[in-house]
Design an enzyme around this catalytic site. Structure first.
Site, PDB file in Angstrom:
ATOM      1  N   ASP A 179       8.750  -3.140 -34.800  1.00  0.00           N
ATOM      2  CA  ASP A 179       9.566  -2.389 -35.758  1.00  0.00           C
ATOM      3  C   ASP A 179      10.983  -2.956 -35.822  1.00  0.00           C
ATOM      4  O   ASP A 179      11.932  -2.317 -35.402  1.00  0.00           O
ATOM      5  CB  ASP A 179       9.585  -0.915 -35.341  1.00  0.00           C
ATOM      6  CG  ASP A 179      10.269  -0.064 -36.389  1.00  0.00           C
ATOM      7  OD1 ASP A 179      10.194  -0.439 -37.576  1.00  0.00           O
ATOM      8  OD2 ASP A 179      10.884   0.948 -36.029  1.00  0.00           O
ATOM      9  N   ASP A 215      -5.562   0.685 -41.882  1.00  0.00           N
ATOM     10  CA  ASP A 215      -4.701   0.553 -43.062  1.00  0.00           C
ATOM     11  C   ASP A 215      -5.290   1.360 -44.215  1.00  0.00           C
ATOM     12  O   ASP A 215      -5.727   0.803 -45.218  1.00  0.00           O
ATOM     13  CB  ASP A 215      -4.581  -0.943 -43.422  1.00  0.00           C
ATOM     14  CG  ASP A 215      -3.635  -1.162 -44.597  1.00  0.00           C
ATOM     15  OD1 ASP A 215      -2.851  -0.245 -44.903  1.00  0.00           O
ATOM     16  OD2 ASP A 215      -3.696  -2.247 -45.215  1.00  0.00           O
ATOM     17  N   SER A 217      -3.901   3.229 -46.385  1.00  0.00           N
ATOM     18  CA  SER A 217      -3.145   3.169 -47.638  1.00  0.00           C
ATOM     19  C   SER A 217      -3.335   1.816 -48.328  1.00  0.00           C
ATOM     20  O   SER A 217      -2.863   1.602 -49.433  1.00  0.00           O
ATOM     21  CB  SER A 217      -1.662   3.410 -47.359  1.00  0.00           C
ATOM     22  OG  SER A 217      -1.221   2.417 -46.437  1.00  0.00           O
ATOM     23  N   HIS A 337     -22.312 -30.974  -2.310  1.00  0.00           N
ATOM     24  CA  HIS A 337     -23.113 -32.205  -2.288  1.00  0.00           C
ATOM     25  C   HIS A 337     -22.501 -33.185  -3.285  1.00  0.00           C
ATOM     26  O   HIS A 337     -22.036 -32.778  -4.347  1.00  0.00           O
ATOM     27  CB  HIS A 337     -24.546 -31.851  -2.702  1.00  0.00           C
ATOM     28  CG  HIS A 337     -25.444 -33.051  -2.861  1.00  0.00           C
ATOM     29  ND1 HIS A 337     -25.913 -33.477  -4.080  1.00  0.00           N
ATOM     30  CD2 HIS A 337     -25.937 -33.917  -1.942  1.00  0.00           C
ATOM     31  CE1 HIS A 337     -26.685 -34.544  -3.903  1.00  0.00           C
ATOM     32  NE2 HIS A 337     -26.712 -34.832  -2.631  1.00  0.00           N
ATOM     33  N   ASN A 338     -22.495 -34.481  -2.930  1.00  0.00           N
ATOM     34  CA  ASN A 338     -21.896 -35.485  -3.836  1.00  0.00           C
ATOM     35  C   ASN A 338     -20.541 -35.011  -4.357  1.00  0.00           C
ATOM     36  O   ASN A 338     -20.283 -35.022  -5.562  1.00  0.00           O
ATOM     37  CB  ASN A 338     -22.816 -35.766  -5.028  1.00  0.00           C
ATOM     38  CG  ASN A 338     -24.020 -36.599  -4.612  1.00  0.00           C
ATOM     39  OD1 ASN A 338     -24.100 -37.062  -3.477  1.00  0.00           O
ATOM     40  ND2 ASN A 338     -24.953 -36.785  -5.515  1.00  0.00           N
ATOM     41  N   GLU A 367     -18.815 -34.103   1.067  1.00  0.00           N
ATOM     42  CA  GLU A 367     -19.608 -35.292   1.342  1.00  0.00           C
ATOM     43  C   GLU A 367     -18.905 -36.554   0.867  1.00  0.00           C
ATOM     44  O   GLU A 367     -18.309 -36.574  -0.215  1.00  0.00           O
ATOM     45  CB  GLU A 367     -20.962 -35.164   0.627  1.00  0.00           C
ATOM     46  CG  GLU A 367     -21.891 -36.301   0.973  1.00  0.00           C
ATOM     47  CD  GLU A 367     -23.219 -36.224   0.231  1.00  0.00           C
ATOM     48  OE1 GLU A 367     -24.080 -37.061   0.538  1.00  0.00           O
ATOM     49  OE2 GLU A 367     -23.391 -35.355  -0.643  1.00  0.00           O
ATOM     50  N   ASP A 369     -19.825 -40.570   0.340  1.00  0.00           N
ATOM     51  CA  ASP A 369     -20.762 -41.698   0.339  1.00  0.00           C
ATOM     52  C   ASP A 369     -19.937 -42.974   0.386  1.00  0.00           C
ATOM     53  O   ASP A 369     -19.292 -43.332  -0.608  1.00  0.00           O
ATOM     54  CB  ASP A 369     -21.601 -41.717  -0.949  1.00  0.00           C
ATOM     55  CG  ASP A 369     -22.776 -40.759  -0.867  1.00  0.00           C
ATOM     56  OD1 ASP A 369     -22.749 -39.924   0.044  1.00  0.00           O
ATOM     57  OD2 ASP A 369     -23.684 -40.854  -1.702  1.00  0.00           O
ATOM     58  N   HIS A 382     -21.612 -43.240  -5.966  1.00  0.00           N
ATOM     59  CA  HIS A 382     -23.039 -42.994  -5.786  1.00  0.00           C
ATOM     60  C   HIS A 382     -23.732 -44.355  -5.833  1.00  0.00           C
ATOM     61  O   HIS A 382     -23.861 -44.947  -6.891  1.00  0.00           O
ATOM     62  CB  HIS A 382     -23.544 -42.067  -6.893  1.00  0.00           C
ATOM     63  CG  HIS A 382     -24.806 -41.366  -6.520  1.00  0.00           C
ATOM     64  ND1 HIS A 382     -24.891 -40.566  -5.409  1.00  0.00           N
ATOM     65  CD2 HIS A 382     -26.032 -41.355  -7.083  1.00  0.00           C
ATOM     66  CE1 HIS A 382     -26.115 -40.080  -5.317  1.00  0.00           C
ATOM     67  NE2 HIS A 382     -26.827 -40.557  -6.317  1.00  0.00           N
ATOM     68  N   GLU A 416     -21.847 -40.301   4.645  1.00  0.00           N
ATOM     69  CA  GLU A 416     -23.050 -41.112   4.452  1.00  0.00           C
ATOM     70  C   GLU A 416     -22.533 -42.548   4.428  1.00  0.00           C
ATOM     71  O   GLU A 416     -21.902 -42.982   3.470  1.00  0.00           O
ATOM     72  CB  GLU A 416     -23.762 -40.737   3.154  1.00  0.00           C
ATOM     73  CG  GLU A 416     -25.143 -41.379   3.077  1.00  0.00           C
ATOM     74  CD  GLU A 416     -25.967 -40.910   1.878  1.00  0.00           C
ATOM     75  OE1 GLU A 416     -26.437 -41.770   1.134  1.00  0.00           O
ATOM     76  OE2 GLU A 416     -26.127 -39.698   1.698  1.00  0.00           O
ATOM     77  N   LYS A 465     -23.375 -40.399  12.370  1.00  0.00           N
ATOM     78  CA  LYS A 465     -24.167 -40.981  13.455  1.00  0.00           C
ATOM     79  C   LYS A 465     -23.284 -41.160  14.682  1.00  0.00           C
ATOM     80  O   LYS A 465     -22.074 -41.349  14.566  1.00  0.00           O
ATOM     81  CB  LYS A 465     -24.682 -42.366  13.025  1.00  0.00           C
ATOM     82  CG  LYS A 465     -25.715 -42.281  11.930  1.00  0.00           C
ATOM     83  CD  LYS A 465     -26.897 -41.537  12.483  1.00  0.00           C
ATOM     84  CE  LYS A 465     -27.878 -41.154  11.429  1.00  0.00           C
ATOM     85  NZ  LYS A 465     -28.372 -42.215  10.645  1.00  0.00           N
ATOM     86  N   SER A 535     -30.431 -33.049   8.610  1.00  0.00           N
ATOM     87  CA  SER A 535     -30.346 -32.752   7.180  1.00  0.00           C
ATOM     88  C   SER A 535     -31.752 -32.705   6.599  1.00  0.00           C
ATOM     89  O   SER A 535     -32.621 -33.464   7.016  1.00  0.00           O
ATOM     90  CB  SER A 535     -29.546 -33.842   6.469  1.00  0.00           C
ATOM     91  OG  SER A 535     -28.192 -33.780   6.851  1.00  0.00           O
TER      92      SER A 535
END
Length: 771
Positions: A179, A215, A217, A337-338, A367, A369, A382, A416, A465, A535
């Protein structure tokens, strides 16, 4: 009762039927964009509101100057664009979409393309969804500081705003900004600005629909009582009004005693007394006069129901509330994972950003790799695929920076390792020099079991390992157990690589509690040393759980087990983690980069215990004498049967997901149970046509749950489409034991797992002991 007259916070109708707008609150609209955040005199904010030129960096050859400026709403940033035909909207981004603001060279883009610029002038904006990072260079250290600090303050303030604060402006400062000239007229555009102002996200279609409805009007502006009608429509919650009137007096106020009654009878808060009720009034009642009585108005009641106290998820479970001093093998551990992949496993990009994302989503086992890279620097990718490569040392740096931001409990690095001796030594060197005393290199106690998360706080463990005595070689079948991807295994065999993998002593010495060995079968009489772990592919684990579930459970009391997705899932799809948890497997690794039901369930399980990434297994999965078998359920302490009743009442502001179609959402709700096989179930409501703003279902479902401690409940909302696949709108998943009873709101999450600002479901939940 002699109660003083009061404003109920709504624009009240005067005798002439004209609308009297509420008095202006202290916070003036003009020239105080920061006021809503309590930052009106903040220099950083003033700088952002003026805006500045920044260099946007995309590659070695692409660096362009662009003008960036914080908008007056303090919620969006405008960026100048040189692209032809950009719509004005596409030049704005919302501060709500920002995940993080990082100073310096802290993204891959900065590392690669801005090394020549002093770190103090560089910063990056990271977004919540998959949107690319925005890498920026300021013209001075000071400018960069203003941006980083200013954005940080706004984000912190927005996050700490309660649902009540968000609505308070709306209810009390209702319509005062629109307003402008005090003539009680409002155009659609002014109304939309007003909605932004009060932090209510309303889809344009909804706003327009309501606007036209009011509305009467047909002047294309709202005036007088049309404004009142608009306000009522927007804030109306008939189902909550009805509930409120059952517990309130003739004056439309809920007394302290009635609130206590409501909490006990409806919300099943057995220990709720006047103290609890008083603290809720203190926290959520916006009317100061009523607050002193103490009592609650309808506005306060709605605030309470929308708050953490009215949430379907038990507030106590948002903190670490479990015993954290049990051996590591007694917990489910959030594991990825990955972790290096952003997308799929054949051609997707590898990125250290993916590690940061997983860690900020609560992941505690990542993980890596590792393969030989150029210049004697090991890389992560990967193997034998087209996924891009990242430096091992960069990933270790990212892990160091983000390891303990979400949780103080230990991180496990699952290696890995496909590297030559020389590069293995380099891996050990990087971990030692970058992680320093975070890296765990010696046992923390002399116990005959794994240490607890509490004892390992702030530590990073290496899983891999380990050489036995003097042997330099690790036998092939051992290695094969670690090599997860069939195609990688086949490639290595076809290359005629020797049967033995040489392992560097430096790397071997870093393995303390997580020594990888191949699984030799369950032997309850001659258990393996507690620091050895195996695993399993999802298929192998599933077979073991079906054929010898109880033995698997006993094995998992002392040893850690890691489960990973099958090799055929090259699209990075996920398996159902619940079957693995049901036999006590701790490290159930999923592809965090892939959204969907499995990841929703995963994050639902770890919502509990303060989202710290460790959840204590139920007692019957930790008791060496347990006879529990999820595949053949017998009577026992695990069987505490419950009747679970859910009434799906209504939905609020469900977002429009399919932007291309002109249609409005046709929502339906699906309630799913995931647990032991006999508890799995799902039920769905009818579809409501063309209403995502406030659909009402009022449908009740009943489920029988045999093993509540292993059950999860997922509430999912989808947009029904007769001709194509239904679109996912939002979901929320929680452990059954974390649900509260009574009338509750469910705050929906996006498919990325982020909270929608205002999309909710309103439900009633009842949990009874089954006969």
């Amino acid at each position: 009762g002699g109660r003083p007259a009061r404003s109920c916070g709504r624009a009240e109708l005067g005798t002439s039927g004209r609308t009297a707008l509420p008095a202006r609150p202290a916070m003036e609209a003009n020239g105080s964009a920061g006021a809503r955040h309590g930052l009106q005199d903040d220099n950083d904010l003033k700088f952002l509101l003026r805006g500045s030129h920044l260099l946007k960096v995309k590659s070695n050859s692409w660096r362009r100057e662009r003008f960036y400026k914080l908008q007056e709403d303090c919620k969006t940033i405008w960026q100048e664009s040189k692209k032809m035909l950009r719509s004005p909207e596409s030049q704005l981004f919302s501060i709500e979409d920002i995940q993080d603001v990082r100073a310096g060279h802290k993204t891959e883009g900065m590392e690669k393309y801005a090394k020549d610029v002093p770190e103090q002038r560089c910063f990056s904006i990271i977004f919540k969804d998959r949107k690319k990072n925005l890498d920026l260079i300021a013209s001075s250290d000071m400018d960069a500081n203003h941006w980083v600090a200013g954005l940080g303050k706004i984000i912190a303030k927005t996050n700490s705003m309660s649902q009540r604060q968000k609505l308070q402006h709306w209810i009390h400062a209702c319509l005062r900004k629109a307003d402008k000239n005090k003539d009680n007229k409002m155009s659609f555009k002014e109304l939309k600005n007003f909605l932004k102002e009060v932090n209510i996200q309303v889809d344009d279609n909804y706003a327009r629909q309501i606007f036209e409805q009011c509305d009467t009007s047909q002047t294309d502006t709202l005036e007088d009582d049309e404004i009142e009608a608009f306000y009522k429509l927007l804030t109306e919650r008939e189902e909550i009004d009805a509930l409120f009137s059952r517990y309130s007096d003739a004056e439309q106020v809920m007394s302290l005693d009635n609130l206590v009654r409501f909490l006990r009878e409806e919300q099943r808060e057995e220990d709720a007394g006047p103290e609890t009720a008083r603290s809720l009034i203190e926290r959520y009642e916006p009317d100061e006069t009523i607050k002193t009585e103490p009592a609650m108005t309808k506005d306060g009641f709605l605030m309470y129901l929308l708050s953490d106290d009215g949430n379907v998820f038990d507030k106590a479970h948002r903190q670490v509330h479990q015993d954290m001093t049990k051996p590591l093998s007694h917990y489910f551990v959030s594991s990825s994972h990955n972790t290096y992949l952003m997308e799929d496993q054949l051609t997707g990009p590898s990125s250290m950003e993916a590690y940061i994302r997983a860690l900020t989503k609560g992941c505690r086992c990542v993980e890596l790799d590792c393969w030989d890279g150029p210049n004697s620097e090991p890389v992560i990718y990967h193997g034998y695929t087209l996924t891009s490569k990242i430096l091992f040392c960069d990933v270790i740096k990212a892990i160091k920076n983000y390891a303990f931001k979400t949780s103080p409990y230990p991180i496990i690095l699952s290696l890995e390792n496909h590297c030559s001796l020389e590069q293995q030594k380099m891996m050990a060197h990087h971990m030692q020099t970058i992680l320093q005393d975070m890296l765990l290199l010696a046992p923390v106690n002399s116990n005959k079991c794994l240490p607890s998360p509490e004892e390992l706080k702030g530590k990073i463990l290496v899983k891999g390992k380990k050489l036995t005595s003097e042997a330099e070689d690790v036998s092939d079948e051992d290695e094969a157990a670690e090599m997860e991807d069939e195609s990688v295994k086949i490639q290595i065999e076809s290359n005629g690589t020797s049967d033995k993998l040489k392992l560097a002593k430096e790397l071997s010495d870093m393995v303390v509690y997580c020594k990888s060995v191949s699984f030799e079968g369950f032997d309850e009489f001659n258990p393996r040393p507690f620091n050895e772990m195996s695993s399993f592919t999802e298929g192998k684990a599933l077979k073991l759980s079906q054929e010898t579930g109880t033995s698997f459970i006993h094995h998992n009391i002392k040893q850690l087990s890691r489960i990973y997705p099958a090799g055929w899932r090259t699209d990075s799809s996920n398996y159902n983690p619940v079957d693995m948890w049901n036999v006590g497997c701790q490290i159930v690794a999923l592809n965090f980069q892939t959204k969907g039901t499995e990841m929703d369930i995963y994050q639902g399980r770890f919502q509990e215990n303060g989202f710290c990434g460790y959840v204590l297994k139920p007692d019957f999965l930790r008791d060496p004498n347990s006879k529990f078998n999820p595949k053949a359920i017998t009577e026992g302490p695990w069987r505490t049967r419950k009747k679970f009743q859910v009434k799906v009442i209504s939905g609020q502001q469900l977002p429009k997901v399919n932007k291309s179609k002109n249609s409005i959402v046709d929502p339906r709700v699906i309630v799913e149970i995931y647990g032991v096989q006999r508890d799995n179930d799902k039920k769905q409501t009818r579809v409501i046509d063309n209403n995502g703003f406030n659909p009402k279902w009022n449908e009740t479902f009943e489920f029988d749950i045999d093993i509540p401690k292993l059950a999860l409940v997922r509430f999912m909302v989808e947009d029904f489409d007769a001709s194509t696949k239904n679109d996912f709108i939002g979901q929320f998943t929680a452990p059954f034991t974390s649900l509260k009873q009574g009338y509750r709101h469910i705050h929906l999450l996006t498919k990325n797992g982020d909270l929608y600002p205002s999309a909710t479901l309103f439900v009633h939940i009842s949990i009874l002991d089954a006969q």
